[in-house]
Design a protein around this motif. Structure first.
Motif, short mmCIF file in Angstrom:
data_model
loop_
_atom_site.label_atom_id
_atom_site.label_comp_id
_atom_site.label_asym_id
_atom_site.label_seq_id
_atom_site.Cartn_x
_atom_site.Cartn_y
_atom_site.Cartn_z
N ASN A 1 0.88 -1.17 0.00
CA ASN A 1 0.00 0.00 0.00
C ASN A 1 0.92 1.22 0.00
O ASN A 1 1.33 1.70 1.05
CB ASN A 1 -0.91 -0.01 1.23
N CYS A 2 1.26 1.69 -1.18
CA CYS A 2 2.27 2.74 -1.32
C CYS A 2 1.66 4.12 -1.06
O CYS A 2 0.53 4.39 -1.44
CB CYS A 2 2.88 2.70 -2.72
N SER A 3 2.48 4.98 -0.46
CA SER A 3 1.96 6.30 -0.06
C SER A 3 2.43 7.44 -0.95
O SER A 3 2.01 8.58 -0.75
CB SER A 3 2.35 6.59 1.40
N THR A 4 3.30 7.16 -1.92
CA THR A 4 3.76 8.22 -2.83
C THR A 4 3.80 7.70 -4.27
O THR A 4 3.86 6.49 -4.50
CB THR A 4 5.17 8.74 -2.46
N ALA A 5 3.83 8.64 -5.21
CA ALA A 5 3.88 8.29 -6.62
C ALA A 5 5.17 7.54 -6.96
O ALA A 5 5.16 6.57 -7.72
CB ALA A 5 3.76 9.55 -7.47
N ALA A 6 6.29 7.98 -6.39
CA ALA A 6 7.57 7.32 -6.67
C ALA A 6 7.58 5.89 -6.16
O ALA A 6 8.13 4.99 -6.80
CB ALA A 6 8.72 8.11 -6.04
N ALA B 1 0.42 15.83 -1.41
CA ALA B 1 1.25 15.15 -0.41
C ALA B 1 1.77 13.81 -0.92
O ALA B 1 2.85 13.36 -0.53
CB ALA B 1 0.45 14.94 0.87
N ALA B 2 1.01 13.17 -1.81
CA ALA B 2 1.42 11.86 -2.34
C ALA B 2 2.27 11.98 -3.60
O ALA B 2 2.73 10.97 -4.14
CB ALA B 2 0.20 11.00 -2.63
N GLU C 1 -2.94 12.36 6.12
CA GLU C 1 -3.86 13.06 7.00
C GLU C 1 -3.23 13.30 8.37
O GLU C 1 -3.39 14.37 8.96
CB GLU C 1 -5.16 12.27 7.13
N LEU C 2 -2.49 12.32 8.86
CA LEU C 2 -1.80 12.47 10.13
C LEU C 2 -0.70 13.53 10.04
O LEU C 2 -0.53 14.35 10.95
CB LEU C 2 -1.20 11.13 10.55
N ALA C 3 0.04 13.51 8.93
CA ALA C 3 1.13 14.47 8.75
C ALA C 3 0.60 15.90 8.68
O ALA C 3 1.17 16.83 9.27
CB ALA C 3 1.92 14.14 7.49
N GLU C 4 -0.52 16.08 7.97
CA GLU C 4 -1.11 17.41 7.86
C GLU C 4 -1.60 17.90 9.22
O GLU C 4 -1.39 19.06 9.60
CB GLU C 4 -2.28 17.37 6.86
N ARG C 5 -2.24 17.01 9.97
CA ARG C 5 -2.76 17.39 11.29
C ARG C 5 -1.62 17.65 12.28
O ARG C 5 -1.72 18.54 13.14
CB ARG C 5 -3.68 16.29 11.81
N ARG C 6 -0.55 16.91 12.16
CA ARG C 6 0.61 17.12 13.04
C ARG C 6 1.16 18.53 12.88
O ARG C 6 1.53 19.19 13.85
CB ARG C 6 1.69 16.08 12.74
N ILE C 7 1.20 19.00 11.63
CA ILE C 7 1.66 20.36 11.36
C ILE C 7 0.69 21.38 11.96
O ILE C 7 1.10 22.36 12.60
CB ILE C 7 1.81 20.59 9.84
N GLU C 8 -0.61 21.15 11.79
CA GLU C 8 -1.63 22.06 12.33
C GLU C 8 -1.50 22.19 13.85
O GLU C 8 -1.67 23.28 14.41
CB GLU C 8 -3.03 21.55 12.00
#
Length: 284
Positions: free
Chosen positions: A96-101, A132-133, A172-179
């Motif tokens: 389950n890959c999280s980025t295009a690369a 983000a992905a 979603e976690l990364a975005e909320r962590r920044i917030e």
């Protein structure tokens, strides 16, 4: 011509094609991962077990849109848990890959490696539009596939909590962590679930030995990767693993947009240990 729609027939055709043409990249892609339900007999009887039963090798790729994105019970789950239950004897790969690369490199590896094994890819539709992905050009031309992705932004000595994730929920976690302004929470991604690269996972988690360990998924607890990964994570780290995700359910996703939003907010805030936002109007 109004031809009959049969996932089993098309997957069976592509499976046979992969046996006849082992040097071709043959991909069976579902409009939604849930549609693989109609082809389960091919997955069970051939794709997952043909090597063990008959010594037949296949490099077929299944690309199955998967992930909680508010599209309802019939368009949210490729039944990741079923594929993980079928894994054994290195019979196939599940990722389950999280980025295009990461997507690019795992497909490239599929064709360039000498051995042929089926590849089951969870492919969230939201990644098609997700900044983000996305990946930089250099990540495609100079990079490689990584079974586990660590978090270089949070050093081990600073981390109070490490959250292990699979798939799109990481963003979603990364975005909320920044917030929330939290720089003491590390996010670790397991990109390839099977075969699980236990050594790499252990090395990635080792710097966070003193941090609280949480696993977060957006699937219900009786689905997704939780049941598969939890025993491995607890054995590797020697820690009790905390769960942040939906409660066990009969349906892969709620039918109500408001309920979806409430559940999603609850699992994100629980995983990060922050106060949940008040949901007044659901996005659909």
């Amino acid at each position: 011509y109004d031809s009959p729609l049969s996932e089993a027939a098309v997957l069976g055709f592509d499976y046979g094609y992969s046996l006849a043409e082992p040097n071709m990249l043959i991909v069976w892609e579902a409009q939604f991962g849930d549609f693989a339900n109609g082809a389960q007999v091919i997955i069970d009887q051939f794709l997952s077990s043909a090597e063990s039963k008959w010594g037949r090798l296949s490099g077929l790729v299944m690309m199955l849109p998967h992930g909680q994105e508010g599209q309802g019970p019939e368009h949210s789950s490729a039944r990741l848990e079923r594929f993980l239950q079928l894994c054994g004897d290195n019979n196939m790969q599940v990722a389950n890959c999280s980025t295009a690369a990461q997507h690019f490199h795992i497909l490239r590896r599929q064709l360039h490696r000498k051995v042929r094994k089926p590849l089951i890819l969870m492919t969230p539709k939201g990644h098609l539009r997700s900044k983000a992905a996305s990946s930089d050009f250099d990540e495609f031309v100079k990079g490689r596939f990584h079974e586990v992705l660590g978090d270089p932004t949070v050093p081990g000595a600073k981390a109070k909590r490490v959250v292990v994730t699979v798939g799109k929920v990481h963003h979603e976690l990364a975005e909320r962590r920044i917030e929330e302004g939290r720089d003491d929470i590390a996010l670790v991604r397991v990109e390839q679930l099977y075969p699980l690269h236990e050594q790499l996972l252990a090395e990635t988690l080792a710097p966070y030995a003193k941090a609280e360990l949480v696993f977060c998924q957006d699937e219900p607890q009786n689905m997704g990767a939780w049941s598969f990964l939890a025993p491995h994570l607890e054995r590797i780290t020697g820690k009790k693993l905390l769960y942040a995700g939906r409660e066990a359910a009969a349906s892969p996703a709620p039918g109500s947009p408001m309920l979806f939003a409430l559940e999603q907010e609850a699992l994100i805030s629980t995983a990060l240990g922050v106060t949940a936002k008040k949901i007044t109007k659901a996005k659909h």
